[in-house]
Design a protein around this motif. Structure first.
Motif, PDB file in Angstrom:
ATOM      1  N   SER A 185       0.829  -1.214   0.000  1.00  0.00           N
ATOM      2  CA  SER A 185       0.000   0.000   0.000  1.00  0.00           C
ATOM      3  C   SER A 185       0.864   1.266   0.000  1.00  0.00           C
ATOM      4  O   SER A 185       0.492   2.268  -0.589  1.00  0.00           O
ATOM      5  N   ILE A 186       2.040   1.183   0.630  1.00  0.00           N
ATOM      6  CA  ILE A 186       2.930   2.360   0.596  1.00  0.00           C
ATOM      7  C   ILE A 186       3.487   2.556  -0.810  1.00  0.00           C
ATOM      8  O   ILE A 186       3.560   3.670  -1.327  1.00  0.00           O
ATOM      9  N   ASP A 215       2.103   1.806  -3.505  1.00  0.00           N
ATOM     10  CA  ASP A 215       1.046   2.372  -4.355  1.00  0.00           C
ATOM     11  C   ASP A 215       1.033   3.897  -4.257  1.00  0.00           C
ATOM     12  O   ASP A 215       0.775   4.595  -5.224  1.00  0.00           O
ATOM     13  N   GLN A 216       1.309   4.400  -3.063  1.00  0.00           N
ATOM     14  CA  GLN A 216       1.225   5.840  -2.819  1.00  0.00           C
ATOM     15  C   GLN A 216       2.508   6.580  -3.179  1.00  0.00           C
ATOM     16  O   GLN A 216       2.468   7.716  -3.625  1.00  0.00           O
ATOM     17  N   LEU A 217       3.632   5.932  -2.932  1.00  0.00           N
ATOM     18  CA  LEU A 217       4.916   6.630  -3.023  1.00  0.00           C
ATOM     19  C   LEU A 217       5.735   6.097  -4.189  1.00  0.00           C
ATOM     20  O   LEU A 217       6.508   5.169  -4.008  1.00  0.00           O
ATOM     21  N   SER A 218       5.603   6.693  -5.346  1.00  0.00           N
ATOM     22  CA  SER A 218       6.438   6.179  -6.430  1.00  0.00           C
ATOM     23  C   SER A 218       7.838   6.773  -6.269  1.00  0.00           C
ATOM     24  O   SER A 218       8.003   7.887  -5.772  1.00  0.00           O
ATOM     25  N   THR A 240      -3.977   4.520   8.165  1.00  0.00           N
ATOM     26  CA  THR A 240      -3.447   5.852   7.847  1.00  0.00           C
ATOM     27  C   THR A 240      -1.956   5.809   7.462  1.00  0.00           C
ATOM     28  O   THR A 240      -1.356   6.842   7.193  1.00  0.00           O
ATOM     29  N   ALA A 268      -0.158   4.696   4.787  1.00  0.00           N
ATOM     30  CA  ALA A 268       0.290   5.148   3.461  1.00  0.00           C
ATOM     31  C   ALA A 268       0.281   6.671   3.394  1.00  0.00           C
ATOM     32  O   ALA A 268       1.227   7.301   2.893  1.00  0.00           O
ATOM     33  N   GLN A 269      -0.788   7.277   3.938  1.00  0.00           N
ATOM     34  CA  GLN A 269      -0.888   8.736   3.940  1.00  0.00           C
ATOM     35  C   GLN A 269       0.220   9.348   4.803  1.00  0.00           C
ATOM     36  O   GLN A 269       0.821  10.366   4.439  1.00  0.00           O
ATOM     37  N   LEU A 307       3.370   9.305   2.837  1.00  0.00           N
ATOM     38  CA  LEU A 307       3.276  10.311   1.781  1.00  0.00           C
ATOM     39  C   LEU A 307       3.588  11.698   2.340  1.00  0.00           C
ATOM     40  O   LEU A 307       4.393  12.452   1.790  1.00  0.00           O
TER      41      LEU A 307
END
Ligand code: ATP
Ligand code: MG
Length: 423
Positions: free
Chosen positions: A345-346, A348-351, A410, A412-413, A416
């Motif tokens: 999931s991380i 997915d958020q942090l390319s 929370t 992944a956010q 980010l």
């Protein structure tokens, strides 16, 4: 006996490969910014190509080529340099007549040389070749491009430009005769290589490393006295353009380059940080080469830079690079399953960020050591407690080392926000 790599053929460890990739990325970006287009060239060519282009009496053809007969009895050679193949390519694919081309390529070259630091039997080059442009403006453009690459890599302080003009072929022939005539009288005092070159390739004696030979050369005729007017103007034009653009250089009349095809402009970018393997990039003009290979005349000019030497330079500059941005440690099967899921999931958020999950067992303490060694900014900790509560503990591995526990939803956010604040 264990099988080892072939002598002079380098293995690149991940850290080394990363550096050469960094260089390639920079070069690729800069070349594109000047409108150069990438091409792909074969690593094998007919041996005859190199004999004709590089020259029978050059070191490369005399003693450095990997040449063999294929199963059909055809003599093939692993390319020792890229210009010959590129000219063959441009002619064969109809890119030359009445056209202007700015091309580049990269890949392995092969020379049977004595291996040492910065000198290998397989090495990587990036080369650029331009066709159809006779003036000094494109020579200047190539050098501006080189200078931009050094700046982007942060190597500009360590690389200097040396420049020379070889004039047209007639001037060279006349000069060659005079030079050979002068050196004949000192034959016994020349170094061994130079004695051999006296008949085969006297111009190469100019860049002899022997101090005795250099001493003798001090009284020798100089090429600029034989230079034709057109070449003189070309050289002056180039120097003006470089001055206009703030490119510093030194004129070095001893730069002749090890290949036969050059005329007018020749240059080398040199560093003092690599000992005697100091040339990181070399090139020049080869206006007669296309015709010599049977094509309609088309002027050419180009360079080749050695990635291995640039990598050695950059390695010394770069701080030890990190293998991870986020490192996930966990204990127990349930926690490990959660670790994999959260890491996904991380990502997915942090390319662009590296999330490494500790796989396999291990005490928390030893896992945390690995997290530290990875250079990560954050360690995520998942134990039985966290799994039961649906939380994850976050430990900053930076100075301060704060720790907090948040809900898995929370996470992944959180990551980010953390990394966007950082930039
Ligand atoms: P040198 O004088 O060091 O032998 P060269 O004049 O033979 O270099 P070029 O044929 O002009 O080199 O090749 C361009 C660049 O390719 C060189 O400046 C160097 O950076 C790199 N290069 C050449 N030969 C080797 C090698 N054996 N190993 C690693 N890099 C090389
Ligand atoms: Mg060489």
């Amino acid at each position: 006996m264990k099988i080892q790599a072939v002598r002079g053929m380098q293995d690149l460890l991940p850290a080394q490969k990363k550096i050469s990739r960094t260089i390639e990325d920079v070069v690729r970006e800069v070349l594109a910014a000047y409108g150069y287009r990438e091409i792909g060239l074969p690593q094998l060519e007919q041996t005859e190509l190199f004999k004709r282009v590089v020259g029978e009496n050059t070191d490369i053809v005399e003693k450095e080529m990997y040449t063999f007969d294929d199963r059909n009895g055809e003599s093939l050679t692993l390319r020792p340099e890229g210009t010959a193949g590129c000219v063959r390519f441009a002619e064969q694919n109809g890119l030359l007549f009445n056209q202007v081309q700015r091309l580049w390529y990269s890949g392995a070259m092969f020379r049977y040389e004595r291996p040492q630091k910065g000198r290998y039997r397989q090495f990587d080059q990036i080369g650029a070749e331009c066709f159809g442009m006779p003036g000094p403006d494109v020579d200047a453009e190539l050098l501006l491009m080189n200078a931009r690459i050094w700046r982007k890599l942060g190597l500009d302080g360590d690389i200097r430009l040396e420049l020379n003009s070889l004039g047209n072929p007639d001037a060279r022939v006349k000069f060659k005769e005079k030079l050979a005539g002068y050196l004949q009288a000192y034959e016994q005092d020349l170094d061994e290589d130079s004695q051999r070159r006296l008949t085969s390739n006297p111009l190469r004696i100019l860049d002899s490393k022997s101090s005795k030979t250099q001493e003798i050369l001090r009284g020798a005729p100089v090429l600029s006295d034989f230079m034709d007017n057109e070449s003189k103007q070309h050289f002056e034009g180039l120097r003006r353009l470089l001055d206009d653009n703030g490119i510093a250089y030194e004129v070095n009349p001893n730069i002749v380059r090890g290949l036969d095809y050059y005329n007018k402009t020749v240059f080398e970018w040199i560093t003092t940080t690599l000992g005697s393997q100091g040339t990181v990039c070399g090139g020049g003009r080869y206006d007669g080469l296309v015709e010599q290979l049977g094509g309609k005349p088309s002027p050419g000019v180009g360079f080749a830079m050695g990635l291995d030497r640039l990598s050695l330079m950059l390695a010394e500059k770069m701080e030890s690079s990190k293998d991870a941005d986020v490192y996930v440690v966990s204990q127990g099967n349930a926690a490990r399953a959660t670790a994999l899921r959260l890491a996904e999931s991380i990502r997915d958020q942090l390319s662009g960020k590296k999330v490494v999950v500790h796989c396999g067992d291990g005490k928390f303490k030893s896992q945390m050591k690995k997290a530290d060694a990875s250079g990560a900014d954050l360690a995520l900790v998942l134990g039985e407690d966290e799994v039961a509560a649906g939380t994850v503990s976050i430990k900053s591995l930076r100075e301060g080392g704060e720790q907090s526990t948040i809900s898995q939803e929370t996470l992944a956010q959180y990551c980010l926000d953390y990394f966007s604040k950082e930039n």
